[in-house]
Structure formats: structure tokens, C-alpha cells
Enzyme design. Structure first.
Site, PDB file in Angstrom:
ATOM      1  N   ASN A  68       0.862  -1.184   0.000  1.00  0.00           N
ATOM      2  CA  ASN A  68       0.000   0.000   0.000  1.00  0.00           C
ATOM      3  C   ASN A  68       0.899   1.236   0.000  1.00  0.00           C
ATOM      4  OD1 ASN A  68      -1.810   2.049   0.510  1.00  0.00           O
ATOM      5  ND2 ASN A  68      -2.235   1.425   2.635  1.00  0.00           N
ATOM      6  N   LYS A 105       0.021   4.307  -0.292  1.00  0.00           N
ATOM      7  CA  LYS A 105      -0.616   5.509   0.272  1.00  0.00           C
ATOM      8  C   LYS A 105      -0.416   6.691  -0.688  1.00  0.00           C
ATOM      9  CE  LYS A 105       0.031   3.378   4.715  1.00  0.00           C
ATOM     10  NZ  LYS A 105       0.051   3.496   6.152  1.00  0.00           N
ATOM     11  N   HIS A 165      -9.447   1.293   4.880  1.00  0.00           N
ATOM     12  CA  HIS A 165      -8.134   1.419   5.528  1.00  0.00           C
ATOM     13  C   HIS A 165      -8.273   2.363   6.729  1.00  0.00           C
ATOM     14  CE1 HIS A 165      -4.034   2.691   6.286  1.00  0.00           C
ATOM     15  NE2 HIS A 165      -3.680   1.526   5.781  1.00  0.00           N
ATOM     16  N   GLU A 217      -6.620   4.773   7.740  1.00  0.00           N
ATOM     17  CA  GLU A 217      -6.460   6.208   7.448  1.00  0.00           C
ATOM     18  C   GLU A 217      -7.734   6.779   6.822  1.00  0.00           C
ATOM     19  OE1 GLU A 217      -2.721   5.744   5.412  1.00  0.00           O
ATOM     20  OE2 GLU A 217      -1.870   5.156   7.343  1.00  0.00           O
ATOM     21  N   GLU A 260      -5.268  -4.865  10.604  1.00  0.00           N
ATOM     22  CA  GLU A 260      -4.211  -3.874  10.812  1.00  0.00           C
ATOM     23  C   GLU A 260      -4.485  -3.117  12.112  1.00  0.00           C
ATOM     24  OE1 GLU A 260      -2.185  -2.613   6.921  1.00  0.00           O
ATOM     25  OE2 GLU A 260      -4.062  -1.540   7.009  1.00  0.00           O
ATOM     26  N   GLY A 296       2.592   2.287  10.683  1.00  0.00           N
ATOM     27  CA  GLY A 296       3.563   3.359  10.533  1.00  0.00           C
ATOM     28  C   GLY A 296       4.297   3.724  11.807  1.00  0.00           C
ATOM     29  N   SER A 347       3.491  -2.121  10.236  1.00  0.00           N
ATOM     30  CA  SER A 347       4.945  -2.152  10.424  1.00  0.00           C
ATOM     31  C   SER A 347       5.586  -3.488  10.034  1.00  0.00           C
ATOM     32  CB  SER A 347       5.313  -1.763  11.859  1.00  0.00           C
ATOM     33  OG  SER A 347       4.953  -0.408  12.095  1.00  0.00           O
TER      34      SER A 347
HETATM   35  P1  PGA Z   1       2.939   0.351   7.581  1.00  0.00           P
HETATM   36  O1  PGA Z   1       1.467   0.559   6.930  1.00  0.00           O
HETATM   37  O2  PGA Z   1       3.473  -0.954   7.013  1.00  0.00           O
HETATM   38  O3  PGA Z   1       3.737   1.529   7.143  1.00  0.00           O
HETATM   39  O4  PGA Z   1       2.749   0.250   9.042  1.00  0.00           O
HETATM   40  C1  PGA Z   1       0.580  -0.504   6.743  1.00  0.00           C
HETATM   41  C2  PGA Z   1      -0.704  -0.001   6.146  1.00  0.00           C
HETATM   42  O5  PGA Z   1      -1.141   1.103   6.500  1.00  0.00           O
HETATM   43  O6  PGA Z   1      -1.347  -0.668   5.307  1.00  0.00           O
END
Ligand code: PGA
Length: 253
Positions: free
Chosen positions: A11, A13, A98, A100, A170, A176, A216
Site C-alpha cells: 500500500n 498511500k 483502511h 487512514e 491492521e 507506521g 509495520s
Molecule cells: P505500515 O502501513 O506498514 O507503514 O505500518 C501498513 C498499512 O497502513 O497498510
């Protein structure tokens, strides 16, 4: 791992416009050889879908997907992208819900239900993202939160659409942040999700639905997470932006 063919999803983003996305795809194809035993999906920003698909050329082992779609087919929805449009650009998957989208853009559970329905009706696959916040986890409400995000989608689908619905667990506090759920915690939550799927359908069909872990994921923790029961793949944010690190993750099965 519950099933033989793991999924590795990247992903991106809001990173990589069309030019950079195409360069990534070309480099990634050089690094990762076609592998019939895994599925790789790249989720670029919508504006870079077509360039990514074109740069992947005939590598049909690598899919592209949209990060978000609107549930309506067309109309006065400034700034939105419909499922048909992303399909036209080569997408065969989309992320839905997601964290976000939920937390930064106020996407509601009812909206995720409409989106999953629109994606499946269009004949492509939906990766529904679920996960609890740190507060939820600390107060013992992690399972309840995940259930509240997943159950309305399952209720909407009279019959589970087998492999075209994927779930990504997640935990919000792991996205992140550099913190991952411990392999045991991930396995516990994936088992809980599998139980919800079995309740909505039957155990055999529920086994066909792939449940990815995200939060992560890095080259050095990918193999251990993937080895947990009911972890059928990985959804990777930050570490999917670099072709070298994402290719190492894709080879961790
Ligand atoms: P990250 O993001 O691997 O940077 O933690 C995962 C995601 O948001 O799908």
C-alpha cells in the site's frame, strides 16, 4: 499460514506519481521472479494505476489495486473515483476501509459496506481493512471493534464471495509506528476473524478467505508473522515503497 498461496500487498498511500510508480514496477519485476505460489498486489495512488499496470506489462503474477473507491458508478462526486474507472485502469483489487480512511477522512462502517458491495458487484476483489486503536486494545475492546467493522459487511453479503473478499487485520497502533503486533497476538486476532467468517458462512468457505496482517511489516519480521496460523498474507505500507525491501518481503514465504 492457513493456505498455500500467500498474498503480499504493498500500500503506497499518497506516494509515487505515475513516473515514479512505473520506475518502481520496472525495478520490482527485475528483482522478483514470477512465482505461481504467491500473489503480489501493488496499491498505487489512483493517478498512478495505469502507469503501474503498463510498466508491469505481461507480469500477470503481479496485480494492481486501488486504495479507495466510491460506491456510485458515476456522477457529481468531485474528487472521487468509481470502481469501473479503476478497473479500466487495470485494477483487480481495491482496499476498503483502511484505517487512514476511517480515522483521517471519517469513513463510516456503513460506507465501507457500500464500497465492498460495489467492488464485488463489479467483479473484482475487495481487501477490507479492520483493526483496533490503542485505546480499544488497552481497554480490552480489540475483538469488539474488529467485530463491529467486519460483521456489517458479512451481513450485507448474503453468501460469502469466497476468494474475492480478503480481510486485512491492521491494528491502528501498529501502522507506521514501527511497532508490530506480536506474532501470538496477530495469530489470536486472525483466529477470531476466522471464527466470525465461519459463523457467517461455513467453516470450509471461511478457510478460503485470506486474512492478511498489516502494521509495520518489514523484511526482518515478515517470515515470522507469515508463519502464524491464519495469517495468509501481509499488507505492507512503508516497507513497500522501496523495491528492494518489498521484494525481500515477497520472498519471505
Ligand atoms: P505500515 O502501513 O506498514 O507503514 O505500518 C501498513 C498499512 O497502513 O497498510
Amino acid at each position: 499460514m492457513a493456505i498455500a498461496k500467500p498474498v503480499f500487498a504493498g500500500n503506497w498511500k499518497m506516494n509515487k506519481g505515475p513516473g515514479e510508480a512505473a520506475r518502481f514496477a520496472t525495478e520490482f519485476c527485475e528483482r522478483v521472479q514470477p512465482d505461481a505460489d504467491s500473489t503480489v498486489i501493488l496499491f498505487p495512488p489512483a493517478i498512478s494505476l495505469l502507469a503501474t499496470r503498463n510498466a508491469l506489462a505481461d507480469r500477470c503474477d503481479i496485480q494492481v489495486g486501488a486504495q479507495n473507491v466510491h460506491w456510485e458508478a458515476e456522477g457529481a462526486f468531485t474528487g472521487e473515483t468509481s470502481v469501473d474507472m479503476v478497473v479500466d485502469a487495470g485494477a483487480t483489487f481495491t482496499l476498503v476501509g483502511h484505517s487512514e480512511r476511517r480515522h483521517l477522512f471519517g469513513e463510516t462502517i456503513a460506507e465501507t459496506v457500500r464500497k465492498v458491495r460495489a467492488v464485488l458487484d463489479a467483479g473484482i476483489s475487495a481487501v477490507l481493512c479492520v483493526g483496533e486503536s490503542l485505546d480499544d486494545r488497552r481497554s480490552g475492546r480489540a475483538n469488539d471493534t474488529v467485530e463491529s467493522q467486519l460483521s456489517p459487511v458479512l451481513a450485507e453479503l448474503a453468501e460469502l464471495p469466497d476468494e474475492r473478499l480478503l480481510i486485512a487485520y491492521e491494528p491502528v497502533w501498529a501502522i507506521g509506528t514501527g511497532e508490530t503486533a506480536s506474532p501470538a497476538d496477530a495469530a489470536r486476532m486472525h483466529g477470531f476473524i476466522r471464527g466470525l467468517l465461519s459463523r457467517a458462512s461455513d467453516a470450509m468457505r471461511a478457510q478460503e478467505i485470506r486474512i492478511l496482517y498489516g502494521g509495520s511489516v518489514k523484511p526482518d519480521n515478515a517470515a515470522q508473522l507469515l508463519s502464524q496460523s491464519d495469517v495468509d498474507g501481509l499488507l505492507v505500507g512503508g516497507a513497500s515503497l522501496d523495491a528492494e525491501s518489498f521484494s525481500r518481503i515477497c520472498e519471505s514465504a
